[in-house]
Design a protein around this motif. Structure first.
Motif: not given
Length: 391
Positions: A240, A244, A247, A267, A270-271, A274, A305, A308
């Protein structure tokens, strides 16, 4: 980077420049898993657009006020500790403090623009004092680390010289308490050296053949490694962290990352990370007594997490749990693993500065930085919730 573990490495280290049969076979297998993972993430990301479970209730107005004041007090206590101990804060701890500085500045800005008449001015004044104090601490800590290990600190300097702000998009992950745990491979252990090289390439601080590579350098091997499925623990949080950083540096849409211009997007990745991290965090908090190592992992999971915008991590019971971890001195300690100090010094799989570092009174640099950052994240979330709901 930002890892704390005393687990022994069970497989050989990887070299990003290595080219051989073993790496090719490994890459081929990971590529297959990568394709399966992308399909899974895409389907899941579509599903979460149409179904989201209800979030855990946020505290009421009165309880929110009390919790905000408790958090400000705890953050102020930690700031006072860091002011007196800045020479013992390593790069791990420094990152957590920069996350905290970013969160505090956002909180202060919200309190400036809000129309609250009673408590907001007092809260704002307290936060401004902490921000000013921590600004000096951060400068002193960075200078101290540059003097101790200039080369290593320079590698991550882009992230350490200013407050760290996340790209926040408020939403829920969309899993229920009865969701089955994700599958993991216990043999997958995060390779810090390889991972750090991948992170440094993104940051533009990786040196290859006496030449510093430009930022946003993403290799196929790194991308495959950072998208490997079946990971858990610190391997998962560092996957993750990799995206990050991508980005944060503004690498989206460049090179190999152009494939994420359409779904699944970064995204979406990342979801998915998380979502898996949240399930692990739930299991950690269900333990009757969470030991210090699990506390460290739990705070790292929340630190990455929650800011975000994944609201599932903003839970009153978790806030109280982290508050209970804080030592009266303001730091976060290890009171359960008596031999960790020796392990932290001798474990060969940990890098020189990225291992946990003991401070005065048994306080831990990495854990204290994480704990401080998480407290500021909780505070910022509560203030934003009050601002959004108008109470």
């Amino acid at each position: 980077m930002f890892i704390y573990t005393n687990m022994k490495e069970t497989r050989p280290k990887l070299d990003p420049n290595l080219d051989g049969p073993n790496l090719k076979r490994r890459t081929s297998m990971l590529n297959l898993w990568w394709k399966i993972l992308v399909v899974h993430i895409f389907v899941f990301s579509l599903a979460t657009n149409f179904h989201v479970t209800s979030a855990l209730p946020m505290p009421t107005n009165n309880s929110s006020t009390e919790l905000i004041e408790t958090l400000i007090k705890a953050i102020g206590k930690a700031a006072e500790f860091f002011k007196d101990s800045y020479k013992d804060i390593n790069v791990d701890g420094l990152f957590g403090l920069q996350v905290g500085e970013g969160q505090l500045k956002e909180s202060a800005r919200r309190l400036t623009t809000t129309r609250w008449l009673n408590t907001s001015e007092s809260w704002r004044n307290q936060l401004q004092k902490i921000i000013t104090k921590m600004s000096d601490v951060l400068n002193l800590t960075l200078d101290n680390n540059l003097a101790k290990d200039n080369a290593y600190t320079e590698e991550f300097l882009r992230l350490l010289k200013q407050p760290f702000h996340f790209e926040r998009q408020a939403q829920q992950i969309g899993i229920s308490y009865n969701s089955p745990p994700h599958h993991i491979d216990q043999n997958l252990v995060y390779d810090e050296n390889f991972g750090d090289n991948c992170l440094a390439r993104v940051l533009g601080s990786y040196i290859e053949n006496n030449r510093t590579l430009p930022k946003c350098t993403v290799t196929k091997d790194c991308l495959t490694y950072m998208m490997a499925p079946l990971t858990s623990g610190y391997y998962l949080t560092h996957q993750l962290l990799y995206f990050i950083f991508i980005q944060k540096i503004g690498c989206e849409g460049t090179g190999l990352l152009s494939q994420f211009s359409e779904r699944p997007t970064i995204r979406d990745l990342e979801r998915d990370f998380c979502r898996r991290i949240y399930q692990e965090a739930q299991l950690l908090t269900k333990q009757k007594n969470m030991d210090a190592a699990d506390q460290d992992l739990f705070t790292e999971q929340t630190l990455l997490c929650a800011p975000l915008g994944f609201l599932d991590f903003i839970r009153t019971d978790w806030m109280k749990l982290v508050l209970s971890m804080q030592d009266p001195s303001g730091c976060f300690t290890d009171k359960t693993t008596l031999n960790i100090k020796e392990s932290a010094r001798s474990t060969s799989t940990m890098r020189k500065l990225m291992r946990e570092k003991f401070m005065k009174g048994g306080c831990l640099s990495h854990k204290s930085g994480l704990g401080y950052g998480v407290l500021t994240i909780y505070l910022n979330s509560l203030i934003q919730d009050r601002e959004t709901n108008g109470y």
